[in-house]
Design a protein around this motif. Sequence first.
Motif, short mmCIF file in Angstrom:
data_model
loop_
_atom_site.label_atom_id
_atom_site.label_comp_id
_atom_site.label_asym_id
_atom_site.label_seq_id
_atom_site.Cartn_x
_atom_site.Cartn_y
_atom_site.Cartn_z
N LEU A 71 0.48 -0.93 -0.46
CA LEU A 71 -0.11 -0.25 0.23
C LEU A 71 0.89 1.55 0.09
O LEU A 71 2.04 1.37 1.10
CB LEU A 71 -0.90 0.70 0.96
N PHE A 72 0.70 1.92 -0.81
CA PHE A 72 1.70 3.15 -1.31
C PHE A 72 0.52 4.33 -0.85
O PHE A 72 -0.50 4.83 -1.07
CB PHE A 72 1.86 3.41 -2.38
N VAL A 73 1.36 4.69 0.01
CA VAL A 73 0.48 7.03 0.71
C VAL A 73 0.89 7.46 -0.01
O VAL A 73 2.55 7.28 0.40
CB VAL A 73 0.49 6.82 2.78
N ILE A 74 0.56 8.53 -0.84
CA ILE A 74 0.76 9.44 -1.42
C ILE A 74 0.16 10.69 -0.75
O ILE A 74 -0.57 10.90 -0.87
CB ILE A 74 0.63 9.20 -2.78
N CYS A 89 -1.19 6.85 8.22
CA CYS A 89 -0.11 4.99 7.67
C CYS A 89 -0.05 4.92 8.84
O CYS A 89 -0.51 3.35 9.05
CB CYS A 89 1.12 5.87 7.33
N GLN A 90 0.07 5.35 10.35
CA GLN A 90 -0.13 4.85 11.45
C GLN A 90 -1.59 4.40 11.53
O GLN A 90 -1.97 3.03 12.19
CB GLN A 90 0.13 5.93 13.61
N ASN A 91 -2.69 5.49 11.11
CA ASN A 91 -4.47 4.41 11.11
C ASN A 91 -4.86 3.63 10.65
O ASN A 91 -4.78 2.76 11.36
CB ASN A 91 -5.33 6.37 11.27
N ILE A 92 -3.71 3.33 9.08
CA ILE A 92 -3.96 2.23 8.91
C ILE A 92 -3.81 0.65 9.16
O ILE A 92 -4.11 0.04 9.61
CB ILE A 92 -3.48 2.19 7.27
N MET A 93 -2.39 1.20 9.63
CA MET A 93 -1.45 0.01 10.69
C MET A 93 -2.29 -0.54 12.32
O MET A 93 -2.52 -1.71 12.36
CB MET A 93 -0.06 -0.24 10.79
N CYS A 104 3.44 -3.63 8.49
CA CYS A 104 4.96 -3.37 8.30
C CYS A 104 5.15 -1.84 7.21
O CYS A 104 4.82 -2.28 6.25
CB CYS A 104 5.98 -3.84 8.10
N MET A 105 5.67 -1.12 7.63
CA MET A 105 6.18 0.24 7.26
C MET A 105 7.56 0.13 6.83
O MET A 105 8.04 0.04 7.54
CB MET A 105 6.09 1.81 7.86
N VAL A 106 8.13 -0.15 5.88
CA VAL A 106 9.20 0.29 4.80
C VAL A 106 9.38 0.66 4.17
O VAL A 106 9.42 0.45 3.16
CB VAL A 106 9.60 -1.54 3.75
N GLY A 107 10.64 1.60 4.96
CA GLY A 107 10.90 2.79 4.90
C GLY A 107 12.53 2.07 3.13
O GLY A 107 12.12 3.53 2.48
N ALA A 108 12.56 1.01 3.02
CA ALA A 108 13.56 1.15 1.80
C ALA A 108 12.04 1.26 0.75
O ALA A 108 13.19 0.84 -0.14
CB ALA A 108 14.01 -1.17 1.71
N GLY A 109 11.35 0.42 0.99
CA GLY A 109 10.75 0.26 -0.30
C GLY A 109 10.35 1.36 -1.31
O GLY A 109 9.58 1.51 -2.05
N ARG A 110 10.31 3.05 -0.55
CA ARG A 110 10.43 4.24 -1.54
C ARG A 110 12.05 4.45 -2.42
O ARG A 110 11.55 5.41 -3.28
CB ARG A 110 9.57 4.91 -0.92
N VAL A 136 3.23 -2.83 3.59
CA VAL A 136 3.07 -4.14 3.55
C VAL A 136 1.58 -4.53 4.28
O VAL A 136 2.26 -4.85 5.31
CB VAL A 136 4.23 -4.67 3.04
N LEU A 137 0.71 -5.45 3.80
CA LEU A 137 -0.52 -5.90 4.78
C LEU A 137 -0.17 -7.29 4.43
O LEU A 137 0.15 -7.97 3.18
CB LEU A 137 -1.36 -5.28 4.36
#
Length: 157
Positions: A71-74, A89-93, A104-110, A136-137
Motif C-alpha cells: 500500500l502506497f500513501v502518496i 499511515c499509523q491509523n492504517i496499521m 509493516c512500514m518499509v522505508g526501503a520500499g520507496r 505491506v499488509l
Amino acid sequence: MAPSGHNRQPWRFVVVENPAVKRKLRQITLPRDQAMLLRLQATDPQLYAAIQKVVQSSPEDPIYYSAPIILFVIGTGNGTENMDCAIVCQNIMLAAHSIGIGSCMVGAGRRGLVDDPDIINVLKLSEHETIYPPIVLGYPQSHPEPPPKKLPHITWI
C-alpha cells in the motif's frame, strides 16, 4: 479517519497486488537497499546486524516480504503533509492490527521509485507528490513478541 491539518487530507492511496508490478518494484528498490546496507555495515554494525536478520527471514523478497498487498500513501504538499501522512499511515496499521492483519512500514520500499518512469506512470505520480514508505499488509504466519521499548524521556514543566 485520520486527522489532518485543516482537514485537508493531503493523501491518496495506491494498492499494489499485481505480481508484475511487485517484481518491478523489487528490481528498483533492492539494489539501492543493498548499497545502503554496505554503507550501514561500516557506520552502524548493530543496525546492520538487525536488518540482516530480517533479510534472512525473507531472502526472496527482503524489501516487501512477499506480502500480498503493498500500500502506497502518496501525499501532496500543504505545510502539514509530512505529519498528516504519517498519521494516516499509523491509523492504517492500527486498523489492520485490529482485524488480525499484519503490517509493516518499509522505508526501503520507496528508494529509487521516483526515478523510474514506469513506476511514476503506474502510481500516477505528479511532480508535487511524495511517496511515503509503503505499508505491506497480509496475514502473519507468526506473532512474535514486540521488541522492548525504551522508557520515554519526559520533562514536566
